[in-house]
Design a protein around this motif. Structure first.
Motif, mmCIF file in Angstrom:
data_model
loop_
_atom_site.group_PDB
_atom_site.id
_atom_site.type_symbol
_atom_site.label_atom_id
_atom_site.label_comp_id
_atom_site.label_asym_id
_atom_site.label_seq_id
_atom_site.Cartn_x
_atom_site.Cartn_y
_atom_site.Cartn_z
ATOM 1 N N SER A 23 -17.331 -13.891 56.681
ATOM 2 C CA SER A 23 -16.729 -14.941 55.855
ATOM 3 C C SER A 23 -17.876 -15.714 55.228
ATOM 4 C CB SER A 23 -15.856 -15.868 56.708
ATOM 5 O OG SER A 23 -14.820 -15.146 57.337
ATOM 6 N N HIS A 24 -17.633 -16.318 54.072
ATOM 7 C CA HIS A 24 -18.751 -17.009 53.423
ATOM 8 C C HIS A 24 -18.297 -18.284 52.718
ATOM 9 C CE1 HIS A 24 -18.523 -15.945 48.888
ATOM 10 N NE2 HIS A 24 -17.342 -15.767 49.404
ATOM 11 N N ILE A 25 -19.274 -19.145 52.544
ATOM 12 C CA ILE A 25 -19.125 -20.344 51.716
ATOM 13 C C ILE A 25 -20.134 -20.211 50.600
ATOM 14 C CG2 ILE A 25 -19.437 -22.843 51.615
ATOM 15 C CD1 ILE A 25 -18.564 -22.926 54.580
ATOM 16 N N LEU A 26 -19.665 -20.291 49.360
ATOM 17 C CA LEU A 26 -20.535 -20.155 48.194
ATOM 18 C C LEU A 26 -20.617 -21.472 47.436
ATOM 19 C CD1 LEU A 26 -22.110 -18.587 45.976
ATOM 20 C CD2 LEU A 26 -19.875 -18.040 44.956
ATOM 21 N N LEU A 27 -21.834 -21.921 47.198
ATOM 22 C CA LEU A 27 -22.085 -23.048 46.299
ATOM 23 C C LEU A 27 -22.724 -22.448 45.063
ATOM 24 C CD1 LEU A 27 -23.487 -25.649 48.855
ATOM 25 C CD2 LEU A 27 -21.129 -25.258 48.168
ATOM 26 N N THR A 89 -28.500 -8.361 53.122
ATOM 27 C CA THR A 89 -29.510 -8.338 54.179
ATOM 28 C C THR A 89 -29.172 -9.328 55.286
ATOM 29 O OG1 THR A 89 -31.222 -7.699 52.598
ATOM 30 C CG2 THR A 89 -31.967 -8.631 54.678
ATOM 31 N N MET A 90 -28.760 -10.535 54.912
ATOM 32 C CA MET A 90 -28.407 -11.540 55.906
ATOM 33 C C MET A 90 -27.210 -11.063 56.732
ATOM 34 S SD MET A 90 -28.977 -14.400 57.385
ATOM 35 C CE MET A 90 -30.012 -15.427 56.336
ATOM 36 N N ALA A 91 -26.196 -10.515 56.064
ATOM 37 C CA ALA A 91 -24.997 -10.066 56.768
ATOM 38 C C ALA A 91 -25.325 -8.994 57.797
ATOM 39 C CB ALA A 91 -23.964 -9.545 55.767
ATOM 40 N N PHE A 92 -26.193 -8.043 57.432
ATOM 41 C CA PHE A 92 -26.507 -6.946 58.347
ATOM 42 C C PHE A 92 -27.528 -7.338 59.406
ATOM 43 C CE2 PHE A 92 -24.243 -4.342 55.374
ATOM 44 C CZ PHE A 92 -23.754 -3.315 56.166
ATOM 45 N N GLY A 98 -18.881 -14.931 65.111
ATOM 46 C CA GLY A 98 -18.875 -16.389 65.120
ATOM 47 C C GLY A 98 -20.218 -16.998 64.768
ATOM 48 N N GLU A 99 -21.278 -16.173 64.733
ATOM 49 C CA GLU A 99 -22.619 -16.672 64.390
ATOM 50 C C GLU A 99 -22.625 -17.142 62.936
ATOM 51 O OE1 GLU A 99 -27.168 -14.865 63.937
ATOM 52 O OE2 GLU A 99 -25.580 -13.652 64.843
ATOM 53 N N ILE A 100 -23.238 -18.301 62.700
ATOM 54 C CA ILE A 100 -23.304 -18.875 61.353
ATOM 55 C C ILE A 100 -24.752 -18.860 60.880
ATOM 56 C CG2 ILE A 100 -22.949 -20.956 59.970
ATOM 57 C CD1 ILE A 100 -20.579 -21.633 61.768
ATOM 58 N N SER A 101 -24.977 -18.343 59.692
ATOM 59 C CA SER A 101 -26.331 -18.239 59.155
ATOM 60 C C SER A 101 -26.835 -19.596 58.667
ATOM 61 C CB SER A 101 -26.360 -17.257 57.986
ATOM 62 O OG SER A 101 -25.767 -17.848 56.831
ATOM 63 N N ASP A 102 -28.148 -19.695 58.523
ATOM 64 C CA ASP A 102 -28.709 -20.823 57.796
ATOM 65 C C ASP A 102 -28.369 -20.666 56.319
ATOM 66 O OD1 ASP A 102 -29.855 -21.946 60.030
ATOM 67 O OD2 ASP A 102 -31.752 -20.889 59.793
ATOM 68 N N GLY A 109 -26.162 -18.389 43.746
ATOM 69 C CA GLY A 109 -26.184 -19.765 44.235
ATOM 70 C C GLY A 109 -26.630 -19.813 45.681
ATOM 71 N N TRP A 110 -26.064 -20.749 46.442
ATOM 72 C CA TRP A 110 -26.390 -20.895 47.863
ATOM 73 C C TRP A 110 -25.225 -20.389 48.700
ATOM 74 C CZ3 TRP A 110 -30.828 -22.503 50.340
ATOM 75 C CH2 TRP A 110 -31.861 -22.915 49.502
ATOM 76 N N HIS A 111 -25.555 -19.711 49.799
ATOM 77 C CA HIS A 111 -24.547 -19.103 50.670
ATOM 78 C C HIS A 111 -24.721 -19.569 52.110
ATOM 79 C CE1 HIS A 111 -23.873 -15.903 47.579
ATOM 80 N NE2 HIS A 111 -25.166 -16.061 47.391
ATOM 81 N N ILE A 112 -23.600 -19.618 52.819
ATOM 82 C CA ILE A 112 -23.584 -19.724 54.275
ATOM 83 C C ILE A 112 -22.607 -18.654 54.757
ATOM 84 C CG2 ILE A 112 -23.111 -21.166 56.296
ATOM 85 C CD1 ILE A 112 -23.569 -23.625 54.474
ATOM 86 N N ILE A 113 -23.028 -17.860 55.726
ATOM 87 C CA ILE A 113 -22.207 -16.743 56.202
ATOM 88 C C ILE A 113 -21.801 -16.982 57.654
ATOM 89 C CG2 ILE A 113 -22.258 -14.303 56.865
ATOM 90 C CD1 ILE A 113 -24.057 -13.748 54.525
ATOM 91 N N ARG A 114 -20.561 -16.662 57.955
ATOM 92 C CA ARG A 114 -20.135 -16.561 59.352
ATOM 93 C C ARG A 114 -19.869 -15.095 59.642
ATOM 94 N NH1 ARG A 114 -14.728 -19.385 61.633
ATOM 95 N NH2 ARG A 114 -13.775 -17.680 60.452
ATOM 96 N N PHE A 115 -20.549 -14.571 60.665
ATOM 97 C CA PHE A 115 -20.403 -13.162 61.020
ATOM 98 C C PHE A 115 -19.104 -12.955 61.788
ATOM 99 C CE2 PHE A 115 -21.312 -9.399 63.659
ATOM 100 C CZ PHE A 115 -21.694 -8.521 62.663
ATOM 101 N N GLU A 116 -18.315 -11.968 61.365
ATOM 102 C CA GLU A 116 -17.038 -11.689 62.016
ATOM 103 C C GLU A 116 -17.120 -10.473 62.941
ATOM 104 O OE1 GLU A 116 -14.912 -13.902 61.812
ATOM 105 O OE2 GLU A 116 -15.398 -14.969 59.970
#
Length: 433
Positions: A23-27, A89-92, A98-102, A109-116
């Motif tokens: 899952s991701h949050i995109l700015l 690359t970040m996703a893999f 449940g881990e959340i990336s920096d 833009g800017w991303h934050i990923i939650r690994f499912e």
């Protein structure tokens, strides 16, 4: 993190051993990049402070196709997001559900990923079996397959010893349908030829070994299941002959097939020796960090925490309680929309922290419609970042170092000597007009 090196097109686009779901949050990029970066870290701080992922995603993500569903994306494999390599690359590189990336930046833009989750791809045999089951229900497909099978057998000089096959089919019993067939033919029968493809003979013993390695529980009758396995084995051997003929007649096919297999092999080795090791080897990460501390410098910093709310009145009430010397209870903290525990901040890490004066004590701020109570615990002078502060960059650098070491070891183990005259002749031929 840097993108895994692209050695060839087959490795890049079609040889992923698994898929991931995130899952991701995109700015989205655009406008003041500095402000966008600060917003990304502010959103990340709210997540670390315990605010619901779905709530934060709905409020801040610019990907309106997914923000209402918690930013959930379809599973994807390596190469599927080649236009956004940083995201892939970040996703893999992530491991735990449940881990959340920096926060990290890409062209979008800017991303934050939650690994499912990781999704292992089914084996080739499992995919083949699934397709065959679906297609096998169609009568027209069955007729077409039978005609095609007969044509291929004729083309590749398939000669069957039916009498010998009947002896084997007669020995199929219920243990075969329970995947527990341990039949051993007598020596004379085991060495007999079942069929040949061109000039290559295949024996009873080879078929029995194939069956015992590939048998699975089934509802088919024993004889019917044995016949099915025999047909699969025969088609496999005809396909081998077909591939060999194509290699001889079509060098491009041979090169493509070689590239395909080498691409798979390279990906698996790189994943084992470099990518997974870099992200999972915490001991190695810390050793690398200790040996390269000077690379991870930081300017002025503060150790701080903050509380976020929509209600300015709650900030005023909390300040009054603290000034009276009262300790904030768990019930007090639950009134806030988000609570970010103490961590170290540099300039531009957080729009909230940047907005207050960097002196010890309590401060108020308002950012993007939210009210914040900020507590600065101490000022941190310029110097080397702690391991946890620099971990994302350490992993990326450690990955590069592992790859360099691996290539150096390969060069030492398998020295390459170049024939300069031969090289010169090849270059001249390739560049000849």
């Amino acid at each position: 993190l840097s993108s895994p090196p692209a050695r060839n097109k087959m490795c890049d686009t079609s040889t992923s051993p698994r898929e991931v779901e995130v899952s991701h949050i995109l700015l989205r990029a655009g406008g003041d990049e500095s402000a966008l970066r600060s917003k990304a870290f502010s959103v990340h701080d709210q997540l670390r402070g315990g605010r619901s992922w779905d709530e934060v995603c709905k409020e801040f993500s610019d990907d309106k196709n997914t923000s209402e569903q918690g930013g959930r994306l379809r599973p994807f494999g390596v190469g599927a997001l080649a236009s956004v390599p940083e995201f892939e690359t970040m996703a893999f590189s992530m491991q735990q559900p449940g881990e959340i990336s920096d926060p990290f930046q890409s062209a979008l833009g800017w991303h934050i990923i939650r690994f499912e989750r990781k999704i292992p791809l089914p084996s080739q045999k499992e995919m083949d079996a699934s397709l065959r089951r679906r297609l096998g229900r169609d009568e027209r497909v069955q007729q077409s397959q039978q005609l095609q099978k007969m044509a291929r057998r004729k083309k590749f000089q398939f000669v069957e010893q039916r009498e010998t096959l009947e002896k084997i089919l007669a020995n199929a019993d219920s243990s075969l349908t329970k995947a527990n067939w341990t039949y051993k033919p007598e020596a004379a029968l085991g060495s007999q030829q079942l069929f040949s493809v061109g000039n290559t003979p295949y024996t009873v013993n080879q078929f029995v070994n194939f069956v015992q390695k590939n048998q699975k529980a089934t509802r088919l009758a024993p004889r019917a299941y044995a016949q099915q396995l025999y047909d699969e084995w025969a088609e496999e051997k005809i396909q081998t002959a077909e591939e060999e003929k194509l290699k001889q007649e079509n060098p491009d096919f041979k090169n493509l097939l070689t590239e395909y297999y080498e691409g798979i092999l390279l990906f698996e080795i790189m994943e084992k020796e470099v990518w997974n090791k870099a992200s999972e080897d915490t001991v190695g990460q810390k050793k690398f960090y200790e040996a390269n501390k000077s690379k991870y410098q930081a300017g002025d910093r503060v150790e701080a925490r903050y509380f976020a709310t929509n209600d300015k009145k709650l900030i005023t009430e909390t300040l009054a309680k603290i000034n009276k010397g009262d300790t904030l209870s768990a019930a007090d903290l639950r009134k806030f929309k988000a609570v970010q525990n103490f961590r170290t901040y540099e300039k531009k890490d957080s729009k909230v922290i940047d907005q207050v004066t960097w002196v010890n004590g309590l401060h108020e701020a308002e950012v993007d419609g939210l009210h914040y109570l900020v507590e600065i615990k101490r000022l941190v002078p310029p110097g080397v970042k702690e391991f946890n502060e620099a971990r994302a960059q350490v992993i990326a650098d450690y990955q590069d170092e592992l790859e360099k070491q691996w290539i150096a070891d390969l060069r030492q183990k398998y020295p390459v000597k170049i024939n300069k005259k031969g090289k010169k002749a090849v270059i001249a031929e390739l560049t000849k007009k």
